[in-house]
Design an enzyme around this catalytic site. Structure first.
Site, mmCIF file in Angstrom:
data_model
loop_
_atom_site.group_PDB
_atom_site.id
_atom_site.type_symbol
_atom_site.label_atom_id
_atom_site.label_comp_id
_atom_site.label_asym_id
_atom_site.label_seq_id
_atom_site.Cartn_x
_atom_site.Cartn_y
_atom_site.Cartn_z
ATOM 1 N N ASP A 206 -3.613 -12.220 35.184
ATOM 2 C CA ASP A 206 -4.506 -13.132 35.917
ATOM 3 C C ASP A 206 -3.850 -14.510 36.022
ATOM 4 O OD1 ASP A 206 -6.712 -13.912 37.317
ATOM 5 O OD2 ASP A 206 -8.147 -13.590 35.702
ATOM 6 N N HIS A 340 -9.997 -6.865 45.508
ATOM 7 C CA HIS A 340 -10.478 -8.160 45.011
ATOM 8 C C HIS A 340 -9.653 -9.334 45.547
ATOM 9 C CE1 HIS A 340 -12.227 -11.114 42.374
ATOM 10 N NE2 HIS A 340 -11.118 -11.282 41.670
HETATM 11 C C1 HEM Z 1 -7.584 -13.224 41.542
HETATM 12 C C2 HEM Z 1 -9.636 -10.489 38.102
HETATM 13 C C3 HEM Z 1 -13.871 -12.763 38.840
HETATM 14 C C4 HEM Z 1 -11.922 -15.176 42.532
HETATM 15 C C5 HEM Z 1 -7.768 -12.308 40.531
HETATM 16 C C6 HEM Z 1 -6.747 -11.470 39.965
HETATM 17 C C7 HEM Z 1 -7.319 -10.709 39.007
HETATM 18 C C8 HEM Z 1 -8.713 -11.064 38.956
HETATM 19 C C9 HEM Z 1 -6.641 -9.655 38.128
HETATM 20 C C10 HEM Z 1 -5.268 -11.417 40.410
HETATM 21 C C11 HEM Z 1 -4.445 -12.459 39.721
HETATM 22 C C12 HEM Z 1 -4.277 -13.724 40.481
HETATM 23 O O1 HEM Z 1 -4.069 -13.707 41.698
HETATM 24 O O2 HEM Z 1 -4.360 -14.770 39.853
HETATM 25 C C13 HEM Z 1 -10.964 -10.879 38.014
HETATM 26 C C14 HEM Z 1 -11.916 -10.310 37.091
HETATM 27 C C15 HEM Z 1 -13.105 -10.947 37.297
HETATM 28 C C16 HEM Z 1 -12.898 -11.920 38.356
HETATM 29 C C17 HEM Z 1 -11.623 -9.175 36.115
HETATM 30 C C18 HEM Z 1 -14.424 -10.780 36.612
HETATM 31 C C19 HEM Z 1 -14.575 -10.280 35.406
HETATM 32 C C20 HEM Z 1 -13.723 -13.573 39.940
HETATM 33 C C21 HEM Z 1 -14.786 -14.332 40.546
HETATM 34 C C22 HEM Z 1 -14.244 -14.991 41.612
HETATM 35 C C23 HEM Z 1 -12.831 -14.666 41.640
HETATM 36 C C24 HEM Z 1 -16.246 -14.374 40.075
HETATM 37 C C25 HEM Z 1 -14.923 -15.907 42.601
HETATM 38 C C26 HEM Z 1 -16.120 -15.670 43.108
HETATM 39 C C27 HEM Z 1 -10.578 -14.893 42.540
HETATM 40 C C28 HEM Z 1 -9.629 -15.560 43.408
HETATM 41 C C29 HEM Z 1 -8.384 -14.991 43.130
HETATM 42 C C30 HEM Z 1 -8.591 -13.995 42.088
HETATM 43 C C31 HEM Z 1 -9.917 -16.683 44.399
HETATM 44 C C32 HEM Z 1 -7.046 -15.349 43.763
HETATM 45 C C33 HEM Z 1 -6.821 -14.561 45.039
HETATM 46 C C34 HEM Z 1 -5.529 -14.975 45.712
HETATM 47 O O3 HEM Z 1 -5.345 -16.179 45.923
HETATM 48 O O4 HEM Z 1 -4.731 -14.101 46.050
HETATM 49 N N1 HEM Z 1 -8.961 -12.044 39.901
HETATM 50 N N2 HEM Z 1 -11.588 -11.833 38.762
HETATM 51 N N3 HEM Z 1 -12.553 -13.788 40.626
HETATM 52 N N4 HEM Z 1 -9.922 -13.975 41.751
HETATM 53 FE FE1 HEM Z 1 -10.774 -12.865 40.315
#
Ligand code: HEM
Length: 477
Positions: A206, A340
């Site tokens: 992450d 996601h």
């Molecule tokens: C990216 C997991 C909750 C927004 C990611 C990544 C993972 C991840 C593995 C890819 C790593 C990265 O690009 O930094 C999770 C898990 C969550 C969660 C397991 C809940 C338990 C959320 C929530 C939001 C969110 C609630 C917003 C509503 C984002 C955004 C990115 C991201 C904006 C970056 C996307 C990009 O710029 O490519 N998340 N996330 N995440 N997540 Fe989550």
């Protein structure tokens, strides 16, 4: 006329992000507003501004590099592991907290979602109802159903140093042992141990993709979006809201407690990989491919857009390459529309200007123990674990609240014709969970059979919206 941004005025977690192995979230109510305002003078010197946080991060990098070089030349066995007792402290207030402070007549940010608080937003966010069939009451932990006026964030290298700092914070807010605040709850997050460090509990790396901020971040990595300061800081260029002058250089902090059902998620991947018709190259692990297509990245962080069939750990850790991609707007061969990271940053699917206003700074941390062998055998979560999600944005109608409601929970986004993209399989919430959520594209361009996602593996257990003021405003409260 607004002066140029000074990093000494902004709280450090916002623009820079604390270096941390451990983070304490101390949620409080203000008991005596007059005493609290007076005692803030004692607390302000403990708050870490962005310039200090930048300096500390640079120092940590330097020490780690020195350590690595010493190990490389063969002295590794005699050198103790590096230890940096750096602790960052920030403070933020909810809408009711700003009211309670009484530092000004009408302390509203003019951000309706913030001013109403997260409890009011819970139904629209798709959080579960604890009173099915009756008036909506979010199915949250009791602490978050109370009025929370503020939160102190304390991030550092160990429970020992962060707990000591919390004691200093509490002492600064009391006179003759009488405190001006009441503790609602203290939550503790910690980075996962060993090789899982930096990975959230489902196992994926992450914190890879963060936007760079114009005029703050000197280095912009390939593929990294550059956003205006006002996307994160109130009152700065690009802030589309109408906030009061005292809000300048502050930011809105969205906090969510998000438990994750890890054994259940893994069971789903294993069973679905056996039954679905995804392309599984010889010798490859179907569950791993399916998981990567749901997240949009492999466990190592490598984007499926660039590595569609197998994980590529070298790519995952290479910051020159691991963000250098765009989705191809009419195809989900390498990455489903609903994945996601595609839902949260649909680069290539929408114009960059539309996306860039909606980017957030993510500063969360995992919580809870590793999965036990018993949980693995029974495929049932017995110990609560998940993510303390923290994001910063200048308004919620573009930031967290928008992303959750309009993109993650919206099966029509980013594509609704000739088929629905489906829910974000990781965080998408469906108010009525029966029938279960679905998504298209887990099987590549085979859009004829949506995949049923079963019950949610992430269910919100509460949170709040806070305002993290500038240091000058904290001094004037
Ligand atoms: C990216 C997991 C909750 C927004 C990611 C990544 C993972 C991840 C593995 C890819 C790593 C990265 O690009 O930094 C999770 C898990 C969550 C969660 C397991 C809940 C338990 C959320 C929530 C939001 C969110 C609630 C917003 C509503 C984002 C955004 C990115 C991201 C904006 C970056 C996307 C990009 O710029 O490519 N998340 N996330 N995440 N997540 Fe989550």
């Amino acid at each position: 006329m607004t002066t140029e941004l000074s990093l000494a005025n902004v709280q450090g977690d916002i623009l820079v992000g604390f270096s941390k192995k451990v983070e304490l979230f101390y949620f409080f109510q203000i008991d005596n507003a007059d005493a609290f305002r007076a005692q803030l003078t004692n607390l302000v010197p403990l708050i870490s501004p962005a310039d200090k946080t930048i300096g500390e991060k640079a120092e940590i990098r330097k020490k780690k590099e020195e350590h690595r070089q010493n190990v490389d030349v063969g002295y590794g066995t005699v050198i103790k592991p590096v230890h940096f007792p750096v602790v960052g402290v920030n403070i933020a207030f909810s809408a009711t907290g700003l009211q309670k402070l009484q530092f000004i007549d009408n302390p509203k940010l003019n951000d309706v979602i913030f001013d109403n608080g997260m409890k009011q937003d819970a139904k629209e966010l798709g959080d579960n109802n604890a009173n099915p069939g009756a008036d909506f009451k979010p199915d949250w932990d009791p602490a978050f159903l109370q009025d929370i006026h503020g939160v102190v964030l304390i991030a550092g290298d160990s429970f020992d140093t962060t707990s000591k700092k919390l004691a200093d914070v509490k002492a600064s807010l009391s006179t003759n042992s009488v405190s001006s605040i009441i503790e609602v709850a203290t939550l503790a997050g910690d980075v996962r141990p060993g090789e899982n460090s930096g990975h959230e509990h489902f196992g994926y790396l992450d914190g890879i993709s963060q936007p760079a901020i114009d005029g703050v971040d000197e280095k912009i990595l390939p593929g990294q979006a550059k956003i205006n300061q006002g996307v994160v800081l109130l009152g700065r260029k690009g802030d589309t809201g109408n906030s009061p002058p005292w809000a300048l250089d502050g930011s809105i902090l969205a906090f969510r407690k998000l438990p994750q059902k890890v054994p259940e998620f893994e069971k789903f991947l294993l069973e679905s990989a056996k039954s679905s018709n995804i392309d599984i190259p010889d010798g490859a692990n179907g569950a791993d491919i399916l998981g990567a297509r749901l997240v949009g990245r492999w466990k190592s962080g490598a984007p499926v857009r660039l590595a569609p069939l197998a994980d590529d750990p070298e790519l995952g850790k290479d910051e020159q390459r691991n963000n250098k991609f765009k989705f191809s707007s009419n195809s989900q061969r390498s990455c489903p529309f609903a994945a996601h990271v595609r839902k949260m940053n649909p680069r290539g699917d929408l114009d960059a200007e539309i996306i860039n206003e909606r980017l957030i700074l993510r500063r969360g941390i995992p919580f809870g123990p590793e999965v036990t062998s018993e949980e693995k055998i029974t495929n049932k979560t017995q110990n609560e674990r998940g993510l303390y999600f923290v994001s910063y944005q200048s308004n919620l109608a573009n930031g967290f609240s928008f992303l959750q409601k309009s993109w993650a929970n919206n099966e029509k986004f980013p594509v609704e014709k000739p088929f629905l993209s489906g829910f974000d399989p990781i965080i998408g919430q469906k108010v009525d969970q029966s029938p279960p959520r679905e998504m298209i594209g887990a099987n590549g361009d085979n859009v004829s059979s949506p995949m049923k996602l079963e019950a949610q593996w992430v269910n919100s257990k509460g949170g709040e919206y806070f305002f993290s003021p500038s240091i000058p405003t904290l001094k004037n409260v």
